[in-house]
Design a protein around this motif. Structure first.
Motif, PDB file in Angstrom:
ATOM      1  N   ARG A 396      -7.052  36.027 -33.070  1.00 54.30           N
ATOM      2  CA  ARG A 396      -7.421  37.298 -32.454  1.00 54.30           C
ATOM      3  C   ARG A 396      -7.585  37.163 -30.949  1.00 54.30           C
ATOM      4  O   ARG A 396      -7.258  38.069 -30.185  1.00 54.30           O
ATOM      5  CB  ARG A 396      -8.731  37.803 -33.088  1.00 54.30           C
ATOM      6  CG  ARG A 396      -9.393  38.981 -32.374  1.00 54.30           C
ATOM      7  CD  ARG A 396      -8.518  40.217 -32.372  1.00 54.30           C
ATOM      8  NE  ARG A 396      -9.180  41.359 -31.769  1.00 54.30           N
ATOM      9  CZ  ARG A 396      -9.245  41.583 -30.452  1.00 54.30           C
ATOM     10  NH1 ARG A 396      -8.672  40.731 -29.611  1.00 54.30           N
ATOM     11  NH2 ARG A 396      -9.851  42.656 -29.997  1.00 54.30           N
ATOM     12  N   MET A 397      -8.094  36.018 -30.492  1.00 55.42           N
ATOM     13  CA  MET A 397      -8.351  35.796 -29.067  1.00 55.42           C
ATOM     14  C   MET A 397      -7.832  34.417 -28.654  1.00 55.42           C
ATOM     15  O   MET A 397      -8.614  33.505 -28.364  1.00 55.42           O
ATOM     16  CB  MET A 397      -9.848  35.946 -28.781  1.00 55.42           C
ATOM     17  CG  MET A 397     -10.456  37.231 -29.313  1.00 55.42           C
ATOM     18  SD  MET A 397     -12.063  37.615 -28.596  1.00 55.42           S
ATOM     19  CE  MET A 397     -11.599  38.128 -26.945  1.00 55.42           C
ATOM     20  N   PRO A 398      -6.514  34.245 -28.604  1.00 57.31           N
ATOM     21  CA  PRO A 398      -5.948  32.916 -28.325  1.00 57.31           C
ATOM     22  C   PRO A 398      -6.253  32.392 -26.923  1.00 57.31           C
ATOM     23  O   PRO A 398      -6.593  31.218 -26.759  1.00 57.31           O
ATOM     24  CB  PRO A 398      -4.440  33.121 -28.528  1.00 57.31           C
ATOM     25  CG  PRO A 398      -4.231  34.599 -28.370  1.00 57.31           C
ATOM     26  CD  PRO A 398      -5.472  35.245 -28.886  1.00 57.31           C
ATOM     27  N   LEU A 399      -6.140  33.235 -25.904  1.00 58.68           N
ATOM     28  CA  LEU A 399      -6.415  32.762 -24.541  1.00 58.68           C
ATOM     29  C   LEU A 399      -7.892  32.438 -24.385  1.00 58.68           C
ATOM     30  O   LEU A 399      -8.254  31.406 -23.801  1.00 58.68           O
ATOM     31  CB  LEU A 399      -5.987  33.823 -23.523  1.00 58.68           C
ATOM     32  CG  LEU A 399      -6.084  33.429 -22.044  1.00 58.68           C
ATOM     33  CD1 LEU A 399      -4.998  34.111 -21.238  1.00 58.68           C
ATOM     34  CD2 LEU A 399      -7.457  33.789 -21.455  1.00 58.68           C
ATOM     35  N   THR A 400      -8.745  33.303 -24.900  1.00 63.02           N
ATOM     36  CA  THR A 400     -10.188  33.098 -24.771  1.00 63.02           C
ATOM     37  C   THR A 400     -10.620  31.800 -25.430  1.00 63.02           C
ATOM     38  O   THR A 400     -11.366  31.003 -24.837  1.00 63.02           O
ATOM     39  CB  THR A 400     -10.945  34.285 -25.390  1.00 63.02           C
ATOM     40  OG1 THR A 400     -10.617  35.476 -24.672  1.00 63.02           O
ATOM     41  CG2 THR A 400     -12.441  34.063 -25.341  1.00 63.02           C
ATOM     42  N   MET A 401     -10.154  31.541 -26.642  1.00 63.01           N
ATOM     43  CA  MET A 401     -10.576  30.338 -27.340  1.00 63.01           C
ATOM     44  C   MET A 401      -9.910  29.085 -26.764  1.00 63.01           C
ATOM     45  O   MET A 401     -10.485  27.996 -26.821  1.00 63.01           O
ATOM     46  CB  MET A 401     -10.291  30.455 -28.828  1.00 63.01           C
ATOM     47  CG  MET A 401     -11.120  31.535 -29.533  1.00 63.01           C
ATOM     48  SD  MET A 401     -12.900  31.473 -29.160  1.00 63.01           S
ATOM     49  CE  MET A 401     -13.336  29.810 -29.697  1.00 63.01           C
ATOM     50  N   SER A 402      -8.731  29.226 -26.176  1.00 59.18           N
ATOM     51  CA  SER A 402      -8.118  28.084 -25.486  1.00 59.18           C
ATOM     52  C   SER A 402      -8.931  27.717 -24.250  1.00 59.18           C
ATOM     53  O   SER A 402      -9.176  26.537 -23.970  1.00 59.18           O
ATOM     54  CB  SER A 402      -6.672  28.419 -25.091  1.00 59.18           C
ATOM     55  OG  SER A 402      -5.877  28.641 -26.227  1.00 59.18           O
ATOM     56  N   ALA A 403      -9.359  28.735 -23.514  1.00 60.60           N
ATOM     57  CA  ALA A 403     -10.222  28.479 -22.358  1.00 60.60           C
ATOM     58  C   ALA A 403     -11.549  27.891 -22.798  1.00 60.60           C
ATOM     59  O   ALA A 403     -12.102  27.004 -22.128  1.00 60.60           O
ATOM     60  CB  ALA A 403     -10.447  29.776 -21.577  1.00 60.60           C
ATOM     61  N   PHE A 404     -12.069  28.373 -23.920  1.00 55.89           N
ATOM     62  CA  PHE A 404     -13.316  27.810 -24.456  1.00 55.89           C
ATOM     63  C   PHE A 404     -13.142  26.317 -24.742  1.00 55.89           C
ATOM     64  O   PHE A 404     -14.040  25.511 -24.471  1.00 55.89           O
ATOM     65  CB  PHE A 404     -13.711  28.543 -25.737  1.00 55.89           C
ATOM     66  CG  PHE A 404     -15.070  28.174 -26.258  1.00 55.89           C
ATOM     67  CD1 PHE A 404     -16.180  28.943 -25.953  1.00 55.89           C
ATOM     68  CD2 PHE A 404     -15.257  27.046 -27.050  1.00 55.89           C
ATOM     69  CE1 PHE A 404     -17.441  28.597 -26.425  1.00 55.89           C
ATOM     70  CE2 PHE A 404     -16.508  26.698 -27.524  1.00 55.89           C
ATOM     71  CZ  PHE A 404     -17.606  27.477 -27.209  1.00 55.89           C
ATOM     72  N   THR A 405     -11.996  25.939 -25.272  1.00 53.97           N
ATOM     73  CA  THR A 405     -11.736  24.522 -25.558  1.00 53.97           C
ATOM     74  C   THR A 405     -11.758  23.700 -24.279  1.00 53.97           C
ATOM     75  O   THR A 405     -12.289  22.584 -24.249  1.00 53.97           O
ATOM     76  CB  THR A 405     -10.382  24.376 -26.265  1.00 53.97           C
ATOM     77  OG1 THR A 405     -10.380  25.185 -27.449  1.00 53.97           O
ATOM     78  CG2 THR A 405     -10.108  22.932 -26.629  1.00 53.97           C
ATOM     79  N   ILE A 406     -11.193  24.235 -23.202  1.00 52.34           N
ATOM     80  CA  ILE A 406     -11.201  23.527 -21.916  1.00 52.34           C
ATOM     81  C   ILE A 406     -12.631  23.365 -21.413  1.00 52.34           C
ATOM     82  O   ILE A 406     -13.040  22.285 -20.969  1.00 52.34           O
ATOM     83  CB  ILE A 406     -10.346  24.289 -20.888  1.00 52.34           C
ATOM     84  CG1 ILE A 406      -8.867  24.247 -21.285  1.00 52.34           C
ATOM     85  CG2 ILE A 406     -10.538  23.706 -19.481  1.00 52.34           C
ATOM     86  CD1 ILE A 406      -7.981  25.123 -20.427  1.00 52.34           C
ATOM     87  N   GLY A 407     -13.405  24.441 -21.480  1.00 52.32           N
ATOM     88  CA  GLY A 407     -14.796  24.355 -21.045  1.00 52.32           C
ATOM     89  C   GLY A 407     -15.595  23.371 -21.875  1.00 52.32           C
ATOM     90  O   GLY A 407     -16.414  22.610 -21.342  1.00 52.32           O
ATOM     91  N   ALA A 408     -15.369  23.360 -23.180  1.00 45.59           N
ATOM     92  CA  ALA A 408     -16.074  22.423 -24.056  1.00 45.59           C
ATOM     93  C   ALA A 408     -15.709  20.983 -23.725  1.00 45.59           C
ATOM     94  O   ALA A 408     -16.570  20.089 -23.735  1.00 45.59           O
ATOM     95  CB  ALA A 408     -15.743  22.736 -25.517  1.00 45.59           C
ATOM     96  N   ALA A 409     -14.432  20.737 -23.421  1.00 41.98           N
ATOM     97  CA  ALA A 409     -14.011  19.382 -23.031  1.00 41.98           C
ATOM     98  C   ALA A 409     -14.705  18.950 -21.747  1.00 41.98           C
ATOM     99  O   ALA A 409     -15.090  17.777 -21.588  1.00 41.98           O
ATOM    100  CB  ALA A 409     -12.494  19.341 -22.861  1.00 41.98           C
ATOM    101  N   GLY A 410     -14.887  19.894 -20.819  1.00 47.17           N
ATOM    102  CA  GLY A 410     -15.598  19.570 -19.588  1.00 47.17           C
ATOM    103  C   GLY A 410     -17.044  19.215 -19.841  1.00 47.17           C
ATOM    104  O   GLY A 410     -17.589  18.282 -19.241  1.00 47.17           O
ATOM    105  N   MET A 411     -17.696  19.937 -20.740  1.00 41.91           N
ATOM    106  CA  MET A 411     -19.085  19.642 -21.070  1.00 41.91           C
ATOM    107  C   MET A 411     -19.226  18.274 -21.737  1.00 41.91           C
ATOM    108  O   MET A 411     -20.200  17.555 -21.528  1.00 41.91           O
ATOM    109  CB  MET A 411     -19.655  20.718 -21.995  1.00 41.91           C
ATOM    110  CG  MET A 411     -19.804  22.091 -21.365  1.00 41.91           C
ATOM    111  SD  MET A 411     -20.996  22.142 -19.996  1.00 41.91           S
ATOM    112  CE  MET A 411     -19.922  21.824 -18.606  1.00 41.91           C
TER     113      MET A 411
END
Length: 646
Positions: A396-411
C-alpha cells in the motif's frame, strides 16, 4: 570575532513569520507559504555565515554593544555564530524547510483543527532552537531553553483532549520547571565560582572557561555540583533516564511535532547543551582532572557518572522499545536511546568519540525524521498506528516503507547510512582508550543489536507478510518477548489455550491507561483476565498502554477530523491493502520530504568526508583540544588530557 547582525536575524526571521502566519489565518496557502519562506530565509542566513566560520571567523551580536543596555548585572545577552553553534543551527534550519512542506500535507490530510496556531507555534519553536544554537553564554542559552519549552507546549497539547493536556502538563513540568531549575542553579554556581578569581563570566570558551578552571582548584565540590546541575538541566530534554518519560507521552502530538521534538529542536537542544557544557564550559581537561571520590571504587572523572547514565539509558530504552506495539512510542524510546549515544560519546572525552557524538546529531536527525515522517504518512493514509496491524502494508505504501527501512538502518548503525559513521567513530575512540571504556563500547554494540531487534519486525511485517498470514515476530519466543500465537484471532487463540495481547486482534480487554506502562505500578485488579490455565502470554507489552482506547478506535475524544475517509480505523480495509505505486500512495507534500530526508541520511553515510557536518565536527574538536585532528590520533589519551588541562 566580527560584530554582525546575522545571528540575531536568524533568530528573528521565524519570529516575524509568526505575525504573518497569524494574519493569514483565513488563507491557508498564504499562511503555509509564510512558513516555507521563513524556513528558506532562516537557512539562507545561517548558510551565509558558514564559509567564514569554517575559516575561523566568529560572528557576534550583543545587546550591550548594539543598544548600550545591560541585560543583567555584569551579564550580556549575546548571540554568536561559532563552529558548534553553526553546526546545530544549520541542521535545524535545513530540516525545517522539508518539515514545513510535510506539516502542510499532514495537517491538511487529516483536516486538523487550529492549523494557524500549529504553524505559528512551529515557527516559534525554530526561532528559539536557533537562539539556543547561537547563545554566547549560559544565561542566554537559559532564556531560549525555557522559551522553547513554552512555545512547544501548544504543539504537544494540540489535540486538546485529556490525554494531550496531561502530556502537555508533564512536558512543562519536566522541561520548563525541572530542567530549567537545574540549569539556572548550575548557572548561578558557575557565576559565583568565576567571580572568586576575577570578573565573573558565563561566556562559552572552546576547551572550557579559564576562570572556571582556576576557581575549581579552590572550590572543587562546588565545581562538581555545578557540572551535574548543568548536565541534569540539559539532560531532561535529552531524555536521560530517569527523567525521560515525558518524551513518550508527548507522542500524542501530531506527527510533524513528534519529528520536531525528536529530530530537529527539542531533544537535540538538550544534547547540544550538554555539548556546550562538556566542551566549552568545563572542557575535557578540567572534567578529567576534577575527580569524584567514589567509595569502593576510588577516584573517577566527572565524565564517568554521565557515561554510566548514558550507557544505561541507551540499553534500557532499547529494551523497552522492543515491547511497544504503537509505532510512535517505539520510535520515542528509540530516540531516548539514540540521544544517549550522543551524550555517551561526549562524556568519554576522546577526540574520536566526540566527533562521533557530534556527527550523530545530524545522522540521527535525518534518520529519525524519516521514520516519523513515514509514521505520519501511514497514519494519514491508513489511520494505522500499531505495528501489529501493518502486515503487508508495504504494497500500500512502498515508498514510505522503503524510506522507513533506510531510517531504521541508520538507527541500527548499518552502512551505508550515516548512523554507521557516527557509531564507528565512537567505537574506535572507546577502543583506543581501552580499560574500563571497553564496557561502554560493549553497550554501544549491544544497543545496535537491540535496534535491529525492534526495527526489523516492522520492516518484515510490512514487506514479507500478508494480511491473512502473520505473527508476532518476537525477538525471543517467551512471555516477555512475545509468542507467535498472540496474533491469532480470538477463536484460534482460545483453541490454543492462549489469549490475544498487545499487538493482537483484540485489545478491548487490555484498555489500560499508559502514561508509561514500564514505569507505572499496576495492581493485580488491573491485570487482564487470565486464561484458564492462569498463564499470561504477551506478545509485546503486558499492559498495552500506548493508547487509552483499543486499536481501531478513534484515540481522541474530540473528533477534529470529521468524515475525512471511509476507512477511519487501523489495519487494512476489508482485510486487504490496496496496492499503490510510489507516486500515488500519498500526496507530494508528504512523499517529497520523506524521499529527500531519507536520501540525505544515505548521502551523509556514503560521503562523510564531503559532508559539511563531519568537517564542522572535526573543526570543533580541533579547537577544543588545541591541535590538528591528525595529531590528536597519535597522542595517548592520558597524555592528551594532561596537555589539554595545562
Amino acid at each position: 570575532m566580527v560584530a554582525d547582525i546575522r545571528p540575531l536575524a536568524a533568530v528573528l526571521v521565524s519570529a516575524v513569520a509568526i505575525v504573518l502566519i497569524v494574519a493569514s489565518h483565513r488563507r491557508p496557502n498564504l499562511r503555509e507559504g509564510w512558513s516555507v519562506l521563513a524556513a528558506l530565509a532562516k537557512f539562507a542566513i545561517v548558510a551565509s555565515m558558514l564559509p567564514a566560520v569554517m575559516d575561523g571567523t566568529v560572528f557576534r551580536w550583543s545587546l550591550a554593544d548594539s543598544t548600550g543596555l545591560e541585560f543583567l548585572a555584569g551579564l550580556d545577552f549575546a548571540l554568536q555564530a561559532d563552529p558548534l553553534g553553526i553546526f546545530f543551527a544549520l541542521l535545524a534550519s535545513f530540516l525545517w524547510i522539508f518539515t514545513s512542506f510535510y506539516a502542510a500535507g499532514y495537517m491538511r490530510g487529516l483536516d486538523e483543527h487550529a492549523q494557524t496556531r500549529f504553524f505559528a507555534s512551529f515557527a516559534a519553536s525554530l526561532s528559539t532552537a536557533v537562539g539556543i544554537a547561537f547563545a554566547a553564554n549560559l544565561v542566554t542559552i537559559f532564556v531560549f531553553y525555557e522559551l522553547l519549552s513554552l512555545v512547544t507546549y501548544p504543539l504537544v497539547a494540540h489535540n486538546e483532549d485529556d490525554e494531550a493536556r496531561i502530556a502537555g502538563r508533564k512536558y512543562l513540568t519536566y522541561t520548563f520547571f525541572g530542567g530549567g531549575v537545574f540549569l539556572l542553579a548550575g548557572t548561578v554556581v558557575i557565576y559565583w565560582l568565576t567571580s572568586l578569581v576575577g570578573e565573573p563570566t558565563l561566556a562559552f570558551e572552546a576547551g572550557g572557561m579559564e576562570a572556571l578552571a582556576a576557581a575549581a582548584g579552590a572550590e572543587p565540590v562546588y565545581a562538581q555540583a555545578a557540572f551535574f546541575l548543568l548536565i541534569a538541566g540539559f539532560g531532561v530534554k535529552a531524555a536521560l533516564m530517569p527523567i525521560h518519560s515525558w518524551l513518550a507521552d508527548a507522542m500524542v502530538a501530531p506527527t510533524p511535532v513528534s519529528g520536531l521534538l525528536h529530530a530537529v529542536a527539542v531533544v537535540k537542544s538538550g544534547a547540544f547543551g550538554i555539548a556546550r557544557v562538556i566542551l566549552e564550559v568545563y572542557g575535557p581537561g578540567l572534567i578529567y582532572d576534577l575527580p569524584l571520590d567514589v567509595p569502593g571504587i576510588g577516584e573517577v572523572g566527572l565524565n564517568i557518572p554521565v557515561a554510566v547514565v548514558a550507557a544505561f539509558t541507551l540499553t534500557a530504552a532499547s529494551i523497552i522499545a522492543m515491547r511497544k506495539d504503537h509505532l510512535k512510542r517505539r520510535l520515542a524510546y528509540s530516540t531516548t536511546a539514540q540521544l544517549s549515544y550522543i551524550v555517551l560519546g561526549l562524556s568519554l572525552l576522546h577526540p574520536y568519540t566526540v566527533v562521533g557524538a557530534l556527527f550523530h546529531i545530524p545522522a540521527h536527525a535525518f534518520a529519525k525524521l524519516t521514520l516519523f515522517f513515514c509514521a505520519g504518512a501511514i497514519h494519514v493514509e491508513t489511520h494505522t498506528d500499531y505495528i501489529s496491524e501493518m502486515a503487508g502494508i508495504g504494497k500500500r505504501m512502498p515508498l514510505t516503507m522503503s524510506a522507513f527501512t533506510i531510517g531504521a538502518a541508520g538507527m541500527a548503525g548499518l552502512p551505508p547510512v550515516a548512523g554507521f559513521v557516527s557509531k564507528f567513530y565512537m567505537l574506535i575512540g572507546s577502543a583506543d582508550v581501552g580499560g574500563s571504556y571497553w564496557l561502554f563500547a560493549g553497550a554501544l554494540l549491544l544497543s545496535a543489536v537491540l535496534n535491529v531487534g525492534y526495527f526489523w519486525p516492522v520492516v518484515y511485517t510490512a514487506f514479507f507478510e500478508s494480511e491473512d498470514d502473520h505473527d508476532a515476530k518476537p525477538l525471543l519466543e517467551f512471555p516477555a518477548g512475545g509468542l507467535v500465537q498472540s496474533y491469532a484471532a480470538d477463536d484460534d487463540v482460545a483453541a490454543d489455550g492462549g489469549r490475544p495481547t498487545d499487538g493482537g486482534a483484540d485489545r478491548a480487554d487490555a484498555n489500560a491507561a499508559d502514561s508509561d506502562a514500564d514505569d507505572a505500578d499496576v495492581t493485580e485488579s488491573e491485570r487482564p483476565a487470565a486464561a484458564d490455565d492462569g498463564d499470561y502470554e504477551y506478545a509485546v507489552d503486558e499492559y498495552p498502554s500506548d493508547a487509552d482506547v483499543p486499536a481501531g478506535e478513534q484515540v481522541s475524544s474530540v473528533d477534529h477530523h470529521g468524515d475525512h475517509d471511509d476507512h477511519l480505523t487501523g489495519g487494512p480495509p476489508a482485510d486487504v491493502w490496496q496496492r499503490r505505486s510510489p507516486f500515488t500512495e500519498s500526496t507530494w507534500l508528504m512523499l517529497a520530504p520523506i524521499a529527500v530526508i531519507a536520501t540525505g541520511a544515505v548521502v551523509l553515510g556514503v560521503g562523510p568526508d564531503y559532508a559539511v557536518f563531519l568537517e564542522l565536527a572535526t573543526r570543533i574538536v580541533e579547537e577544543v583540544f588545541g591541535m590538528s585532528f591528525e595529531e590528536l590520533g597519535t597522542v595517548p589519551f592520558d597524555e592528551l588530557m594532561t596537555e589539554v588541562n595545562e
